[in-house]
Design a protein around this motif. Structure first.
Motif, PDB file in Angstrom:
ATOM      1  N   ASP A 214      -2.251 -17.260  26.991  1.00 22.63           N
ATOM      2  CA  ASP A 214      -2.796 -17.692  28.270  1.00 22.63           C
ATOM      3  C   ASP A 214      -2.620 -16.559  29.285  1.00 22.63           C
ATOM      4  N   HIS A 215      -3.414 -16.584  30.364  1.00 20.28           N
ATOM      5  CA  HIS A 215      -3.346 -15.489  31.345  1.00 20.28           C
ATOM      6  C   HIS A 215      -2.043 -15.454  32.124  1.00 20.28           C
ATOM      7  N   ASP A 216      -1.320 -16.564  32.179  1.00 18.20           N
ATOM      8  CA  ASP A 216      -0.044 -16.529  32.889  1.00 18.20           C
ATOM      9  C   ASP A 216       1.111 -16.110  31.975  1.00 18.20           C
ATOM     10  N   GLN A 217       0.829 -15.826  30.711  1.00 19.21           N
ATOM     11  CA  GLN A 217       1.848 -15.349  29.778  1.00 19.21           C
ATOM     12  C   GLN A 217       1.733 -13.828  29.648  1.00 19.21           C
ATOM     13  N   HIS A 218       2.891 -13.164  29.585  1.00 18.13           N
ATOM     14  CA  HIS A 218       2.916 -11.702  29.501  1.00 18.13           C
ATOM     15  C   HIS A 218       3.900 -11.270  28.415  1.00 18.13           C
ATOM     16  N   PRO A 219       3.541 -11.497  27.141  1.00 17.07           N
ATOM     17  CA  PRO A 219       4.447 -11.114  26.054  1.00 17.07           C
ATOM     18  C   PRO A 219       4.518  -9.595  25.918  1.00 17.07           C
ATOM     19  N   GLU A 220       5.612  -9.146  25.329  1.00 15.34           N
ATOM     20  CA  GLU A 220       5.802  -7.708  25.125  1.00 15.34           C
ATOM     21  C   GLU A 220       5.955  -7.423  23.639  1.00 15.34           C
ATOM     22  N   VAL A 221       5.357  -6.332  23.199  1.00 15.51           N
ATOM     23  CA  VAL A 221       5.496  -5.912  21.811  1.00 15.51           C
ATOM     24  C   VAL A 221       6.978  -5.654  21.538  1.00 15.51           C
ATOM     25  N   GLY A 222       7.462  -6.173  20.414  1.00 12.73           N
ATOM     26  CA  GLY A 222       8.863  -6.036  20.054  1.00 12.73           C
ATOM     27  C   GLY A 222       9.703  -7.250  20.425  1.00 12.73           C
TER      28      GLY A 222
END
Length: 169
Positions: A93-101
């Motif tokens: 979703d646009h309010d989620q900001h996952p990070e690689v790792g």
């Protein structure tokens, strides 16, 4: 009675083209509700998997942070109980900001680890249900506009006929 025949009003049969148009119209009108049902079915399957599946820790290995919502997703790698590595994807979703790792919780079907979901991220069914809702709403609005146009046109014809002294049909 003699062999005289009287004129009988019969309903005209639909031509092949009219039948095909009718079939296509019905199929298009059923598309939205069918997508809603299909999407809800996928969501229900994923919710059941979340309740009964095997949990594993997964690692986000790729994040496609694009502006088009339907293409915004993460790729997660996880290891099943048998020691085999698997990959699954989840919509973001646009309010989620996952990070690689980063670590996430993956739930998978032990008998088939290729069927997995990432907890906290959308089911694919959400897209189908949303698209089906939009399509259904669009066709309902078109139907309302057509119905209003037909009603206004009939009203004008009746008014014009009454002004001209012709019988109103």
């Amino acid at each position: 009675m003699t062999g005289r025949r009287t004129a009988v009003n019969r309903k005209s049969k639909l031509s092949l083209g009219q039948v095909l148009n009718l079939v296509v119209t019905v199929l298009v009108l059923c598309l939205g509700p069918a997508m809603i049902v299909f999407g809800q079915h996928i969501i229900n399957i994923d919710e059941e998997l979340a309740r009964t599946g095997t949990h594993a820790t997964g690692t986000i290995v790729e994040f496609d942070d694009v502006t088009k919502a339907s293409e915004r997703d993460i790729e997660v790698e996880f290891m099943s109980l048998d020691g085999t590595y698997h990959v699954t994807w989840a919509a973001v979703d646009h309010d989620q900001h996952p990070e690689v790792g980063a670590y996430v919780t993956v739930v998978y079907r032990e008998a088939d680890p290729s069927h997995a979901i990432v907890l906290g991220y959308e089911s694919d069914g959400v897209w189908f249900r949303g698209a089906g809702t939009l399509i259904t709403a669009l066709f309902v609005m078109i139907g309302v506009i057509v119905a209003i146009s037909v009603a206004v046109g009939r009203s004008k014809r009746r008014k014009n006929a009454a002004v001209d002294g012709m019988p109103v049909v």
